[in-house]
Design a protein around this motif. Structure first.
Motif, PDB file in Angstrom:
ATOM      1  N   ALA A 219       4.605   9.241   6.383  1.00  0.00           N
ATOM      2  CA  ALA A 219       3.215   9.014   5.999  1.00  0.00           C
ATOM      3  C   ALA A 219       3.118   8.268   4.671  1.00  0.00           C
ATOM      4  CB  ALA A 219       2.478  10.356   5.903  1.00  0.00           C
ATOM      5  N   VAL A 220       3.936   8.674   3.699  1.00  0.00           N
ATOM      6  CA  VAL A 220       3.939   8.014   2.388  1.00  0.00           C
ATOM      7  C   VAL A 220       4.369   6.556   2.522  1.00  0.00           C
ATOM      8  CG1 VAL A 220       5.041   7.962   0.124  1.00  0.00           C
ATOM      9  CG2 VAL A 220       4.309  10.148   1.101  1.00  0.00           C
ATOM     10  N   LEU A 221       5.424   6.310   3.285  1.00  0.00           N
ATOM     11  CA  LEU A 221       5.918   4.941   3.455  1.00  0.00           C
ATOM     12  C   LEU A 221       4.877   4.055   4.135  1.00  0.00           C
ATOM     13  CD1 LEU A 221       9.607   5.641   4.592  1.00  0.00           C
ATOM     14  CD2 LEU A 221       8.810   4.858   2.335  1.00  0.00           C
ATOM     15  N   LEU A 222       4.154   4.596   5.100  1.00  0.00           N
ATOM     16  CA  LEU A 222       3.127   3.831   5.800  1.00  0.00           C
ATOM     17  C   LEU A 222       2.026   3.371   4.850  1.00  0.00           C
ATOM     18  CD1 LEU A 222       2.055   2.899   8.619  1.00  0.00           C
ATOM     19  CD2 LEU A 222       0.798   5.057   8.710  1.00  0.00           C
ATOM     20  N   ILE A 223       1.553   4.269   3.995  1.00  0.00           N
ATOM     21  CA  ILE A 223       0.481   3.931   3.056  1.00  0.00           C
ATOM     22  C   ILE A 223       0.982   2.944   1.999  1.00  0.00           C
ATOM     23  CG2 ILE A 223      -1.121   4.848   1.344  1.00  0.00           C
ATOM     24  CD1 ILE A 223      -1.806   5.618   4.204  1.00  0.00           C
ATOM     25  N   VAL A 224       2.173   3.175   1.463  1.00  0.00           N
ATOM     26  CA  VAL A 224       2.717   2.311   0.410  1.00  0.00           C
ATOM     27  C   VAL A 224       2.882   0.879   0.913  1.00  0.00           C
ATOM     28  CG1 VAL A 224       4.758   1.831  -0.990  1.00  0.00           C
ATOM     29  CG2 VAL A 224       3.869   4.154  -0.855  1.00  0.00           C
ATOM     30  N   ILE A 225       3.389   0.701   2.110  1.00  0.00           N
ATOM     31  CA  ILE A 225       3.741  -0.622   2.607  1.00  0.00           C
ATOM     32  C   ILE A 225       2.544  -1.379   3.185  1.00  0.00           C
ATOM     33  CG2 ILE A 225       5.152  -1.868   4.316  1.00  0.00           C
ATOM     34  CD1 ILE A 225       7.223   0.400   4.067  1.00  0.00           C
ATOM     35  N   LEU A 226       1.659  -0.708   3.911  1.00  0.00           N
ATOM     36  CA  LEU A 226       0.664  -1.425   4.715  1.00  0.00           C
ATOM     37  C   LEU A 226      -0.779  -1.349   4.220  1.00  0.00           C
ATOM     38  CD1 LEU A 226       1.963  -0.534   8.307  1.00  0.00           C
ATOM     39  CD2 LEU A 226       2.372  -2.612   6.981  1.00  0.00           C
ATOM     40  N   LEU A 227      -1.139  -0.332   3.429  1.00  0.00           N
ATOM     41  CA  LEU A 227      -2.552  -0.179   3.054  1.00  0.00           C
ATOM     42  C   LEU A 227      -2.943  -1.107   1.917  1.00  0.00           C
ATOM     43  CD1 LEU A 227      -5.134   1.514   3.623  1.00  0.00           C
ATOM     44  CD2 LEU A 227      -4.428   2.992   1.728  1.00  0.00           C
ATOM     45  N   ASP A 228      -4.104  -1.774   2.066  1.00  0.00           N
ATOM     46  CA  ASP A 228      -4.637  -2.624   1.002  1.00  0.00           C
ATOM     47  C   ASP A 228      -5.368  -1.767  -0.025  1.00  0.00           C
ATOM     48  OD1 ASP A 228      -3.764  -4.952   2.300  1.00  0.00           O
ATOM     49  OD2 ASP A 228      -5.595  -5.033   3.520  1.00  0.00           O
ATOM     50  N   GLN A 229      -5.301  -2.203  -1.282  1.00  0.00           N
ATOM     51  CA  GLN A 229      -6.044  -1.513  -2.329  1.00  0.00           C
ATOM     52  C   GLN A 229      -7.508  -1.930  -2.253  1.00  0.00           C
ATOM     53  OE1 GLN A 229      -6.570   1.006  -4.243  1.00  0.00           O
ATOM     54  NE2 GLN A 229      -5.152   0.655  -5.934  1.00  0.00           N
ATOM     55  N   VAL A 230      -8.417  -0.987  -2.436  1.00  0.00           N
ATOM     56  CA  VAL A 230      -9.837  -1.307  -2.461  1.00  0.00           C
ATOM     57  C   VAL A 230     -10.286  -1.324  -3.907  1.00  0.00           C
ATOM     58  CG1 VAL A 230     -10.565   1.114  -2.223  1.00  0.00           C
ATOM     59  CG2 VAL A 230     -12.123  -0.716  -1.542  1.00  0.00           C
ATOM     60  N   GLU A 231     -10.984  -2.377  -4.285  1.00  0.00           N
ATOM     61  CA  GLU A 231     -11.431  -2.519  -5.666  1.00  0.00           C
ATOM     62  C   GLU A 231     -12.671  -1.677  -5.917  1.00  0.00           C
ATOM     63  OE1 GLU A 231      -9.980  -4.096  -8.154  1.00  0.00           O
ATOM     64  OE2 GLU A 231      -8.312  -4.660  -6.853  1.00  0.00           O
ATOM     65  N   LEU A 232     -12.655  -0.944  -7.010  1.00  0.00           N
ATOM     66  CA  LEU A 232     -13.830  -0.175  -7.404  1.00  0.00           C
ATOM     67  C   LEU A 232     -14.864  -1.091  -8.027  1.00  0.00           C
ATOM     68  CD1 LEU A 232     -12.043   2.862  -9.056  1.00  0.00           C
ATOM     69  CD2 LEU A 232     -13.134   2.826  -6.823  1.00  0.00           C
ATOM     70  N   LYS A 233     -16.099  -0.615  -8.085  1.00  0.00           N
ATOM     71  CA  LYS A 233     -17.143  -1.388  -8.736  1.00  0.00           C
ATOM     72  C   LYS A 233     -16.791  -1.622 -10.198  1.00  0.00           C
ATOM     73  CE  LYS A 233     -20.846   0.349  -5.749  1.00  0.00           C
ATOM     74  NZ  LYS A 233     -22.126   1.098  -5.705  1.00  0.00           N
ATOM     75  N   GLU A 234     -17.149  -2.785 -10.709  1.00  0.00           N
ATOM     76  CA  GLU A 234     -16.790  -3.139 -12.075  1.00  0.00           C
ATOM     77  C   GLU A 234     -17.379  -2.167 -13.090  1.00  0.00           C
ATOM     78  OE1 GLU A 234     -14.553  -5.086 -14.651  1.00  0.00           O
ATOM     79  OE2 GLU A 234     -14.675  -5.592 -12.523  1.00  0.00           O
TER      80      GLU A 234
END
Length: 458
Positions: A219-234
């Protein structure tokens, strides 16, 4: 952009699927797998007690500091330690790893909810769609995949424990102490409920924990490798940089309680914890293990996971046509029926199919509540999502803690009455929130019409 967002939601869902295949399977077994002096249930109490603390102090500041993706990764690592602690469970290893898991739980769920809600609302704004509909669909997709963890986690445990050479099969046994008549004093003196759990061999325990630990690592490897970061509001980032205090996170979570709608939703949120806590510790031990044996716990709870997965997706879709209220009322009616039936039913191995029916029915109610209540929180408190979801996890966790805390103190019948009371109170106050939102919407519509008429006349 929808494909990208859907891809990220699927990745998060499969990450949670793997992680909770391990934790969910362990949770349903704790009261039966580690019954000595209530160690298993005590560990679950520590998990959700620490989860309350982490929900209050940690989510907002951690999410703003490292983002949703890395909050999810870090928190998942905390969950893995619990599987490791179950290799050789004792009051030190299991309680310590339970605390670590609990402290990681608050940020994990808040980050997940923030990620799904943020991406859903942003997509809805770009495409001109209704925010609630998009967020409901996103949560529906997530819970469709995630809730199936109940299938795989329990299937793994059942297949492994079926190989146990020390299984005890009771013939001509009395089951009068099982079901609603099950009480701590009676269970302590009954060998029928305690012998099967203690018969699990070390080899099978190591095999089971090894599989669960591997699921967490994947599960950890899946998130680290494939998930995009979502930008928070400025503005959120600037707010953090201006005052990066953990107390600000605490105040944000507490300040959320100034919203009357948040307070009114507390009982229904706690009911979710009460209901899941009862199924995880009391139904599995007092009905299934007491009557059929620990090897059937996983098979019975597979019905819960399978039905929950399907109903989660359906509830997200159906809410567009029926509305939230109708589905919530259906969930409440189902739960009330199950509670009354469990109070009246005297379990017996000859009624084998009935053991599967109750989890299946109750999972339908749980699927509706979790899917729609998560989405309701996200849209209702759009400007304070992190604090709102921290409150959601806090109060749901409090329901778990209370359910596990009195697990070794009260009879099953009393626990069922407690769950029923929380359900009725929660539904009444939820309807009050819907009424307040209806009045607010009507008022805004009238004001808009008055402004339009004024422009026309001028």
């Amino acid at each position: 952009m929808e494909i990208k967002h859907l891809k990220n939601i699927i990745i998060i869902a499969f990450g949670f699927l793997l992680l909770f295949t391990a934790y969910g399977g362990l949770q349903t077994l704790q009261s039966s797998l580690n019954p000595e002096k209530g160690l298993g249930v005590a560990s679950l109490s520590v998990v959700y007690g620490c989860l309350i603390v982490s929900s209050v102090f940690l989510p907002t500041i951690i999410i703003k500091k490292i983002g949703c993706k890395w909050t999810i990764v870090t928190s998942m690592c905390c969950y893995i330690t619990y599987s490791i602690g179950n290799f050789k469970p004792n009051w030190y290893s299991l309680i310590i790893t339970s605390a670590i898991l609990g402290f990681g739980g608050g940020p994990l769920w808040a980050a997940k909810c923030t990620y799904l809600t943020t991406t859903g609302i942003r997509y809805a704004k770009r495409m001109g769609k209704e925010k609630m509909d998009v967020v409901n669909q996103y949560f529906g997709v997530f819970f469709l995949i995630y809730q199936s963890s109940g299938i795989w986690g329990n299937l793994i445990s059942s297949l492994v424990l079926e190989q146990n050479p020390n299984k005890v099969i009771s013939e001509n046994a009395s089951y009068s102490h099982c079901g609603p008549n099950n009480c701590p004093a009676l269970s302590a003196g009954s060998s029928n409920s305690t012998t099967p759990p203690s018969g699990v061999s070390d080899t099978l325990r190591y095999t089971l924990m090894g599989i669960y630990t591997g699921c967490g690592v994947l599960a950890v490897l899946l998130i680290v490798i494939l998930l995009d970061q979502v930008e928070l509001k400025e503005e959120q980032k600037n707010e953090l940089e201006a005052k990066p205090s953990i107390w600000r996170s605490l105040l944000g979570t507490i300040r959320q309680l100034k919203d009357i709608r948040q307070c009114l939703l507390i009982p229904l949120t706690m009911f979710s914890g009460f209901q899941q806590g009862f199924l995880a510790s009391d139904y599995t031990k007092a009905y299934v293990t007491c009557t059929l044996g620990i090897q059937f716990v996983g098979f019975v709870m597979i019905c819960f996971g399978a039905t929950n997965s399907i109903c989660s997706m359906l509830s997200g879709k159906l809410s567009q046509y029926t509305g939230r209220i109708a589905l919530f009322m259906l969930a409440a009616a189902t739960s009330v029926s199950c509670i009354i039936a469990l109070l009246l039913w005297s379990p017996n191995p000859n009624q084998f199919a009935v053991f599967f029916i109750f989890p299946a029915l109750w999972s339908m109610s749980d699927a509706i509540c979790q899917t729609l209540l998560n989405a309701f929180y996200g849209v209702l408190f759009d400007d304070h999502k992190e604090a709102a979801f921290a409150n959601y996890r806090l109060w749901e966790s409090l329901g778990f803690v209370i359910a596990f805390a009195y697990s070794n103190l009260l009879c099953i019948s009393v626990k069922l009455y407690v769950v029923l009371t929380m359900l009725l109170l929660g539904m009444i106050l939820y309807l009050v929130v819907e009424y307040l939102e209806y009045r607010k919407s009507s008022k805004n519509t009238n004001n808009s019409n008055e402004v339009s008429m004024g422009v026309i006349q001028s």
